[in-house]
Structure formats: structure tokens, C-alpha cells
Scaffold this motif. Structure first.
Motif, PDB file in Angstrom:
ATOM      1  N   ASN A 280      -1.385  -0.754  -1.660  1.00 42.68           N
ATOM      2  CA  ASN A 280      -2.748  -0.626  -1.145  1.00 42.68           C
ATOM      3  C   ASN A 280      -2.832   0.295   0.072  1.00 42.68           C
ATOM      4  O   ASN A 280      -3.879   0.895   0.318  1.00 42.68           O
ATOM      5  CB  ASN A 280      -3.320  -1.996  -0.793  1.00 42.68           C
ATOM      6  N   ASP A 281      -1.744   0.402   0.815  1.00 41.05           N
ATOM      7  CA  ASP A 281      -1.734   1.251   2.015  1.00 41.05           C
ATOM      8  C   ASP A 281      -1.154   2.639   1.763  1.00 41.05           C
ATOM      9  O   ASP A 281      -1.023   3.430   2.694  1.00 41.05           O
ATOM     10  CB  ASP A 281      -0.914   0.575   3.124  1.00 41.05           C
ATOM     11  N   ARG A 282      -0.803   2.931   0.534  1.00 41.00           N
ATOM     12  CA  ARG A 282      -0.132   4.190   0.214  1.00 41.00           C
ATOM     13  C   ARG A 282      -0.934   5.408   0.665  1.00 41.00           C
ATOM     14  O   ARG A 282      -0.402   6.336   1.241  1.00 41.00           O
ATOM     15  CB  ARG A 282       0.151   4.262  -1.277  1.00 41.00           C
ATOM     16  N   TYR A 283      -2.217   5.433   0.378  1.00 38.73           N
ATOM     17  CA  TYR A 283      -3.075   6.560   0.767  1.00 38.73           C
ATOM     18  C   TYR A 283      -4.140   6.019   1.707  1.00 38.73           C
ATOM     19  O   TYR A 283      -5.194   5.573   1.282  1.00 38.73           O
ATOM     20  CB  TYR A 283      -3.719   7.210  -0.463  1.00 38.73           C
ATOM     21  N   HIS A 284      -3.845   6.057   2.988  1.00 37.58           N
ATOM     22  CA  HIS A 284      -4.722   5.425   3.969  1.00 37.58           C
ATOM     23  C   HIS A 284      -5.962   6.240   4.303  1.00 37.58           C
ATOM     24  O   HIS A 284      -6.892   5.738   4.909  1.00 37.58           O
ATOM     25  CB  HIS A 284      -3.954   5.076   5.243  1.00 37.58           C
ATOM     26  N   ASP A 285      -5.996   7.509   3.890  1.00 35.65           N
ATOM     27  CA  ASP A 285      -7.208   8.310   4.105  1.00 35.65           C
ATOM     28  C   ASP A 285      -7.356   9.329   2.978  1.00 35.65           C
ATOM     29  O   ASP A 285      -6.473   9.485   2.133  1.00 35.65           O
ATOM     30  CB  ASP A 285      -7.196   9.005   5.469  1.00 35.65           C
ATOM     31  N   TYR A 286      -8.503   9.997   2.977  1.00 34.12           N
ATOM     32  CA  TYR A 286      -8.830  10.936   1.903  1.00 34.12           C
ATOM     33  C   TYR A 286      -7.806  12.062   1.804  1.00 34.12           C
ATOM     34  O   TYR A 286      -7.402  12.438   0.704  1.00 34.12           O
ATOM     35  CB  TYR A 286     -10.231  11.510   2.129  1.00 34.12           C
ATOM     36  N   ASN A 287      -7.360  12.596   2.922  1.00 37.38           N
ATOM     37  CA  ASN A 287      -6.442  13.736   2.905  1.00 37.38           C
ATOM     38  C   ASN A 287      -5.101  13.397   2.249  1.00 37.38           C
ATOM     39  O   ASN A 287      -4.572  14.196   1.475  1.00 37.38           O
ATOM     40  CB  ASN A 287      -6.234  14.294   4.308  1.00 37.38           C
ATOM     41  N   THR A 288      -4.564  12.231   2.553  1.00 34.15           N
ATOM     42  CA  THR A 288      -3.278  11.864   1.937  1.00 34.15           C
ATOM     43  C   THR A 288      -3.459  11.624   0.443  1.00 34.15           C
ATOM     44  O   THR A 288      -2.592  11.992  -0.351  1.00 34.15           O
ATOM     45  CB  THR A 288      -2.659  10.614   2.595  1.00 34.15           C
ATOM     46  N   TRP A 289      -4.573  11.019   0.064  1.00 35.44           N
ATOM     47  CA  TRP A 289      -4.866  10.806  -1.356  1.00 35.44           C
ATOM     48  C   TRP A 289      -5.075  12.138  -2.070  1.00 35.44           C
ATOM     49  O   TRP A 289      -4.545  12.372  -3.145  1.00 35.44           O
ATOM     50  CB  TRP A 289      -6.119   9.923  -1.481  1.00 35.44           C
ATOM     51  N   ASN A 290      -5.833  13.027  -1.443  1.00 34.51           N
ATOM     52  CA  ASN A 290      -6.194  14.305  -2.057  1.00 34.51           C
ATOM     53  C   ASN A 290      -4.982  15.221  -2.255  1.00 34.51           C
ATOM     54  O   ASN A 290      -4.941  15.988  -3.210  1.00 34.51           O
ATOM     55  CB  ASN A 290      -7.267  15.006  -1.234  1.00 34.51           C
ATOM     56  N   ARG A 291      -3.986  15.136  -1.383  1.00 30.89           N
ATOM     57  CA  ARG A 291      -2.781  15.956  -1.547  1.00 30.89           C
ATOM     58  C   ARG A 291      -2.093  15.654  -2.871  1.00 30.89           C
ATOM     59  O   ARG A 291      -1.525  16.535  -3.504  1.00 30.89           O
ATOM     60  CB  ARG A 291      -1.804  15.713  -0.398  1.00 30.89           C
ATOM     61  N   VAL A 292      -2.166  14.417  -3.300  1.00 28.28           N
ATOM     62  CA  VAL A 292      -1.511  14.006  -4.545  1.00 28.28           C
ATOM     63  C   VAL A 292      -2.400  14.267  -5.758  1.00 28.28           C
ATOM     64  O   VAL A 292      -1.927  14.714  -6.792  1.00 28.28           O
ATOM     65  CB  VAL A 292      -1.125  12.509  -4.479  1.00 28.28           C
ATOM     66  N   TYR A 293      -3.709  14.016  -5.615  1.00 27.44           N
ATOM     67  CA  TYR A 293      -4.599  14.035  -6.781  1.00 27.44           C
ATOM     68  C   TYR A 293      -5.591  15.192  -6.806  1.00 27.44           C
ATOM     69  O   TYR A 293      -6.559  15.144  -7.562  1.00 27.44           O
ATOM     70  CB  TYR A 293      -5.357  12.704  -6.865  1.00 27.44           C
ATOM     71  N   VAL A 294      -5.331  16.232  -6.049  1.00 24.01           N
ATOM     72  CA  VAL A 294      -6.271  17.357  -5.988  1.00 24.01           C
ATOM     73  C   VAL A 294      -6.469  18.018  -7.349  1.00 24.01           C
ATOM     74  O   VAL A 294      -7.575  18.399  -7.706  1.00 24.01           O
ATOM     75  CB  VAL A 294      -5.841  18.387  -4.916  1.00 24.01           C
ATOM     76  N   VAL A 295      -5.434  18.149  -8.144  1.00 28.14           N
ATOM     77  CA  VAL A 295      -5.534  18.834  -9.432  1.00 28.14           C
ATOM     78  C   VAL A 295      -6.149  17.935 -10.501  1.00 28.14           C
ATOM     79  O   VAL A 295      -6.973  18.369 -11.293  1.00 28.14           O
ATOM     80  CB  VAL A 295      -4.140  19.330  -9.892  1.00 28.14           C
ATOM     81  N   GLU A 296      -5.747  16.663 -10.525  1.00 31.41           N
ATOM     82  CA  GLU A 296      -6.224  15.731 -11.542  1.00 31.41           C
ATOM     83  C   GLU A 296      -6.634  14.414 -10.874  1.00 31.41           C
ATOM     84  O   GLU A 296      -5.876  13.440 -10.859  1.00 31.41           O
ATOM     85  CB  GLU A 296      -5.112  15.491 -12.560  1.00 31.41           C
ATOM     86  N   PRO A 297      -7.836  14.368 -10.298  1.00 34.33           N
ATOM     87  CA  PRO A 297      -8.228  13.207  -9.489  1.00 34.33           C
ATOM     88  C   PRO A 297      -8.340  11.899 -10.259  1.00 34.33           C
ATOM     89  O   PRO A 297      -8.136  10.833  -9.692  1.00 34.33           O
ATOM     90  CB  PRO A 297      -9.574  13.617  -8.897  1.00 34.33           C
ATOM     91  N   GLY A 298      -8.624  11.937 -11.543  1.00 35.70           N
ATOM     92  CA  GLY A 298      -8.747  10.707 -12.318  1.00 35.70           C
ATOM     93  C   GLY A 298      -7.424  10.029 -12.599  1.00 35.70           C
ATOM     94  O   GLY A 298      -7.379   8.873 -13.019  1.00 35.70           O
ATOM     95  N   ARG A 299      -6.337  10.724 -12.336  1.00 37.73           N
ATOM     96  CA  ARG A 299      -4.997  10.184 -12.601  1.00 37.73           C
ATOM     97  C   ARG A 299      -4.662   8.999 -11.697  1.00 37.73           C
ATOM     98  O   ARG A 299      -3.780   8.197 -12.024  1.00 37.73           O
ATOM     99  CB  ARG A 299      -3.967  11.294 -12.420  1.00 37.73           C
ATOM    100  N   TRP A 300      -5.379   8.848 -10.575  1.00 40.06           N
ATOM    101  CA  TRP A 300      -5.054   7.760  -9.651  1.00 40.06           C
ATOM    102  C   TRP A 300      -5.116   6.406 -10.348  1.00 40.06           C
ATOM    103  O   TRP A 300      -4.332   5.513 -10.050  1.00 40.06           O
ATOM    104  CB  TRP A 300      -5.977   7.769  -8.425  1.00 40.06           C
ATOM    105  N   ARG A 301      -6.037   6.255 -11.293  1.00 42.33           N
ATOM    106  CA  ARG A 301      -6.210   4.951 -11.943  1.00 42.33           C
ATOM    107  C   ARG A 301      -4.972   4.571 -12.745  1.00 42.33           C
ATOM    108  O   ARG A 301      -4.464   3.452 -12.623  1.00 42.33           O
ATOM    109  CB  ARG A 301      -7.455   4.983 -12.833  1.00 42.33           C
ATOM    110  N   ASP A 302      -4.502   5.484 -13.563  1.00 44.59           N
ATOM    111  CA  ASP A 302      -3.304   5.185 -14.358  1.00 44.59           C
ATOM    112  C   ASP A 302      -2.107   4.927 -13.458  1.00 44.59           C
ATOM    113  O   ASP A 302      -1.334   3.995 -13.696  1.00 44.59           O
ATOM    114  CB  ASP A 302      -2.996   6.341 -15.313  1.00 44.59           C
TER     115      ASP A 302
END
Length: 149
Positions: free
Chosen positions: A57-79
Motif C-alpha cells: 500500500n505504501d509502494r507508490y506514496h505519490d503521483y510521481n513515483t507511481w507515474n515513473r512505473v506506469y507512464v507508458v501503460e497506466p492501466g497495468r497497475w491493477r493487474d
């Protein structure tokens, strides 16, 4: 001409970032909509499992850290998130988790109701049916000609 290109660039950038933030908001809701301490208690999880869930739950504590991983395929976070959650809980407890907290639905679907996903799905569905109807028309016309031989 430069003004038109510049305007198009800004509109494209804005709409992309808006879509990205929709995905991120879904990601955040997938964490905040659930009382995870209650999940730990209800499913009788070990301390190690609880710590892994809190770390997830704390892996991506803000938008920037999340976006670095999922910028190309944002829907992949769910899987990614729910396969990791299934790994932590184990198959049986994951099924119990889905039943209690998502009314038996796959959490990927619950947080997959993003308007951009729907548009993409509709476009793919329309293409499929268009191709399918072409195929059947071709088959039907082919069989009509066979009768004349």
C-alpha cells in the motif's frame, strides 16, 4: 501555424495527464476505500502478511513515483497490484477477500471502470464486429456462387 501546433500540443499533454491522473486516483482509492487493519483481522493474517500488505500500500506514496512505473501503460497497475495481493494472501484468502470487499468481483474490474478503458474496449469491440461481419459476408457470398457451379 505555430499557434495551432502549440495549442494541439498543450491539449494533447493536458488530456494525457488527465487520463494518467484518473488511473492514479483509481489506484489511491483501491487503497483508501478499504480498512486494511480489518482485512488483516478478518482473514487472520500473519504479521509477515500484514507487513507485506502495508508495504504494498505504501509502494507508490505519490503521483510521481507511481507515474515513473506506469507512464507508458497506466492501466497495468491493477493487474500488478492484485496479483501481488493474491501472492501475499494466498489463493484461498484472496478469494475470501474478493467476496467480502468486492462482492465477489475481481478488484481489477472494480477499479477498471476508467472512462479511457471503456473507450478503448468499445473501439476494440466495434473493430471485432466489423471484421466479423466482413468475414461472414465473404463466406455467404462464396457459398452462393458454389450453388451455381
Amino acid at each position: 501555424m505555430k499557434k495551432i501546433l502549440l495549442t494541439a500540443f498543450f491539449i494533447g499533454t493536458f488530456s494525457l495527464s488527465y487520463a494518467q491522473s484518473d488511473y492514479y486516483n483509481d489506484y489511491r482509492r483501491s487503497i483508501t476505500d478499504i480498512n486494511w487493519q480489518r482485512v488483516v483481522t478478518d482473514l487472520v493474517l500473519s504479521a509477515a502478511q500484514a507487513n507485506q500488505i502495508y508495504a504494498l500500500n505504501d509502494r507508490y506514496h505519490d503521483y510521481n513515483t507511481w507515474n515513473r512505473v506506469y507512464v507508458v501503460e497506466p492501466g497495468r497497475w491493477r493487474d500488478d497490484r492484485y496479483s501481488e495481493l493474491e501472492r501475499i494472501l494466498g489463493r484461498e484468502k484472496y478469494i475470501l477477500f474478493k467476496k467480502k470487499y468486492y462482492r465477489g468481483q475481481n478488484p481489477v474490474i472494480v477499479y477498471g471502470r476508467n472512462k479511457n478503458d471503456y473507450k478503448k474496449y468499445r473501439k476494440q469491440q466495434e473493430k471485432y464486429y466489423k471484421e466479423r461481419s466482413k468475414y461472414y459476408k465473404k463466406q455467404h457470398n462464396h457459398h452462393d456462387h458454389d450453388d451455381w457451379d
